[in-house]
Scaffold this active site. Sequence first.
Site, PDB file in Angstrom:
ATOM      1  N   GLU A 283      -9.493 -11.391  -7.529  1.00 54.23           N
ATOM      2  CA  GLU A 283      -8.633 -10.214  -7.435  1.00 54.23           C
ATOM      3  C   GLU A 283      -7.461 -10.292  -8.412  1.00 54.23           C
ATOM      4  O   GLU A 283      -7.100  -9.289  -9.028  1.00 54.23           O
ATOM      5  CB  GLU A 283      -8.128 -10.045  -5.990  1.00 54.23           C
ATOM      6  CG  GLU A 283      -9.255  -9.670  -5.027  1.00 54.23           C
ATOM      7  CD  GLU A 283      -8.797  -9.513  -3.582  1.00 54.23           C
ATOM      8  OE1 GLU A 283      -7.595  -9.706  -3.291  1.00 54.23           O
ATOM      9  OE2 GLU A 283      -9.656  -9.189  -2.733  1.00 54.23           O
TER      10      GLU A 283
ATOM     11  N   ASN B 297      -2.006   0.327   6.975  1.00 50.14           N
ATOM     12  CA  ASN B 297      -1.554  -1.003   7.421  1.00 50.14           C
ATOM     13  C   ASN B 297      -0.720  -1.753   6.383  1.00 50.14           C
ATOM     14  O   ASN B 297      -0.673  -2.982   6.383  1.00 50.14           O
ATOM     15  CB  ASN B 297      -2.745  -1.836   7.893  1.00 50.14           C
ATOM     16  CG  ASN B 297      -3.744  -2.066   6.783  1.00 50.14           C
ATOM     17  OD1 ASN B 297      -3.572  -1.576   5.675  1.00 50.14           O
ATOM     18  ND2 ASN B 297      -4.769  -2.843   7.066  1.00 50.14           N
TER      19      ASN B 297
ATOM     20  N   TYR C 195     -12.433  -2.667  -3.714  1.00 50.77           N
ATOM     21  CA  TYR C 195     -12.987  -2.570  -2.357  1.00 50.77           C
ATOM     22  C   TYR C 195     -14.511  -2.523  -2.342  1.00 50.77           C
ATOM     23  O   TYR C 195     -15.105  -2.066  -1.362  1.00 50.77           O
ATOM     24  CB  TYR C 195     -12.380  -1.363  -1.638  1.00 50.77           C
ATOM     25  CG  TYR C 195     -10.988  -1.642  -1.091  1.00 50.77           C
ATOM     26  CD1 TYR C 195     -10.767  -2.680  -0.168  1.00 50.77           C
ATOM     27  CD2 TYR C 195      -9.889  -0.888  -1.488  1.00 50.77           C
ATOM     28  CE1 TYR C 195      -9.496  -2.951   0.338  1.00 50.77           C
ATOM     29  CE2 TYR C 195      -8.618  -1.149  -0.989  1.00 50.77           C
ATOM     30  CZ  TYR C 195      -8.431  -2.181  -0.069  1.00 50.77           C
ATOM     31  OH  TYR C 195      -7.174  -2.441   0.436  1.00 50.77           O
TER      32      TYR C 195
ATOM     33  N   LYS D  64       0.827  -1.205   0.000  1.00 56.33           N
ATOM     34  CA  LYS D  64       0.000   0.000   0.000  1.00 56.33           C
ATOM     35  C   LYS D  64       0.870   1.268   0.000  1.00 56.33           C
ATOM     36  O   LYS D  64       2.089   1.197   0.194  1.00 56.33           O
ATOM     37  CB  LYS D  64      -0.934  -0.056   1.208  1.00 56.33           C
ATOM     38  CG  LYS D  64      -1.953  -1.216   1.146  1.00 56.33           C
ATOM     39  CD  LYS D  64      -2.914  -1.156   2.333  1.00 56.33           C
ATOM     40  CE  LYS D  64      -3.996  -2.238   2.213  1.00 56.33           C
ATOM     41  NZ  LYS D  64      -5.005  -2.109   3.310  1.00 56.33           N
TER      42      LYS D  64
ATOM     43  N   HIS E  35      -2.135  -5.301   1.513  1.00 52.93           N
ATOM     44  CA  HIS E  35      -3.397  -6.018   1.269  1.00 52.93           C
ATOM     45  C   HIS E  35      -3.068  -7.441   0.837  1.00 52.93           C
ATOM     46  O   HIS E  35      -2.107  -7.659   0.106  1.00 52.93           O
ATOM     47  CB  HIS E  35      -4.199  -5.349   0.143  1.00 52.93           C
ATOM     48  CG  HIS E  35      -5.305  -6.240  -0.377  1.00 52.93           C
ATOM     49  ND1 HIS E  35      -6.535  -6.322   0.237  1.00 52.93           N
ATOM     50  CD2 HIS E  35      -5.342  -7.130  -1.408  1.00 52.93           C
ATOM     51  CE1 HIS E  35      -7.280  -7.227  -0.399  1.00 52.93           C
ATOM     52  NE2 HIS E  35      -6.584  -7.725  -1.409  1.00 52.93           N
TER      53      HIS E  35
HETATM   54  N1  UDP Z   1      -9.883  -0.512   7.234  1.00 49.10           N
HETATM   55  C1  UDP Z   1      -9.909   0.680   7.934  1.00 49.10           C
HETATM   56  N2  UDP Z   1     -10.657   0.758   9.090  1.00 49.10           N
HETATM   57  C2  UDP Z   1     -11.353  -0.304   9.574  1.00 49.10           C
HETATM   58  C3  UDP Z   1     -11.323  -1.512   8.855  1.00 49.10           C
HETATM   59  C4  UDP Z   1     -10.577  -1.587   7.694  1.00 49.10           C
HETATM   60  O1  UDP Z   1      -9.270   1.648   7.534  1.00 49.10           O
HETATM   61  O2  UDP Z   1     -11.988  -0.184  10.624  1.00 49.10           O
HETATM   62  C5  UDP Z   1      -9.109  -0.613   5.991  1.00 49.10           C
HETATM   63  C6  UDP Z   1      -7.733  -1.237   6.181  1.00 49.10           C
HETATM   64  O3  UDP Z   1      -6.830  -0.593   5.264  1.00 49.10           O
HETATM   65  C7  UDP Z   1      -7.985  -2.681   5.767  1.00 49.10           C
HETATM   66  C8  UDP Z   1      -8.995  -2.502   4.632  1.00 49.10           C
HETATM   67  O4  UDP Z   1      -9.811  -1.428   5.065  1.00 49.10           O
HETATM   68  O5  UDP Z   1      -6.800  -3.323   5.328  1.00 49.10           O
HETATM   69  C9  UDP Z   1      -9.850  -3.717   4.357  1.00 49.10           C
HETATM   70  O6  UDP Z   1     -10.452  -4.131   5.566  1.00 49.10           O
HETATM   71  P1  UDP Z   1     -10.522  -5.672   5.946  1.00 49.10           P
HETATM   72  O7  UDP Z   1     -11.452  -5.788   7.114  1.00 49.10           O
HETATM   73  O8  UDP Z   1     -10.828  -6.471   4.716  1.00 49.10           O
HETATM   74  O9  UDP Z   1      -9.051  -5.966   6.498  1.00 49.10           O
HETATM   75  P2  UDP Z   1      -7.860  -6.850   5.898  1.00 49.10           P
HETATM   76  O10 UDP Z   1      -8.470  -7.992   5.125  1.00 49.10           O
HETATM   77  O11 UDP Z   1      -7.049  -5.928   5.031  1.00 49.10           O
HETATM   78  O12 UDP Z   1      -7.069  -7.313   7.091  1.00 49.10           O
HETATM   79 MG    MG Z   2      -9.940  -7.946   3.633  1.00 48.62          MG
END
Ligand code: UDP
Ligand code: MG
Length: 156
Positions: free
Chosen positions: A126, A112, A49, A9, A115
Amino acid sequence: METTLIILKPDAVQRGLMGRIIGRFEDKGLQVVGMKFMKIPQDLGQRHYEVHKGKPFYEGLLRYMTSSPVLVLALRGVSAVSITRKMMGATFGSNADPGTIRGDFGVSNSFNLVHGSDSPENAAKEVALWFGDGELVDWSRNTEGWIYDLTGEKPE
Ligand code: UDP
Ligand code: MG
């Protein structure tokens, strides 16, 4: 073999962590079969997304992901999806375990670093969304027989 989609990212790119994060996946034995560096177009970000549309963090997430370049990777291996998810750690650095990418390199509850597809079905979708026909490279590694035990019916 599974092929999973990983995105380094904008914060990973801006902080100069691309090499170290790719290095972890390479060290583990995952094979790079696709890579592209890009600034994510708005419509591609939205499609990627789509499942999060309507959630409170969605607009901010899109702004973050399209704000600065990313490195998109297709990584191949046996159980590549679950292995890369474990290597990434919990969603945010604040509670991701030490030893994981998110646990070792970040503290934020928004940025974070990485992805990764969360199931083989989503990985297939994807990879097809981010890589066009002919953009993945099928190549054999000379080290394959030391990364996997290839003496049986399937790689172990
Ligand atoms: N995200 C965020 N706030 C939240 C939850 C998710 O900013 O409360 C963002 C974060 O960058 C995350 C992405 O949205 O990686 C996708 O969320 P997901 O729950 O799918 O998490 P991941 O699969 O990336 O662990
Ligand atoms: Mg996810």
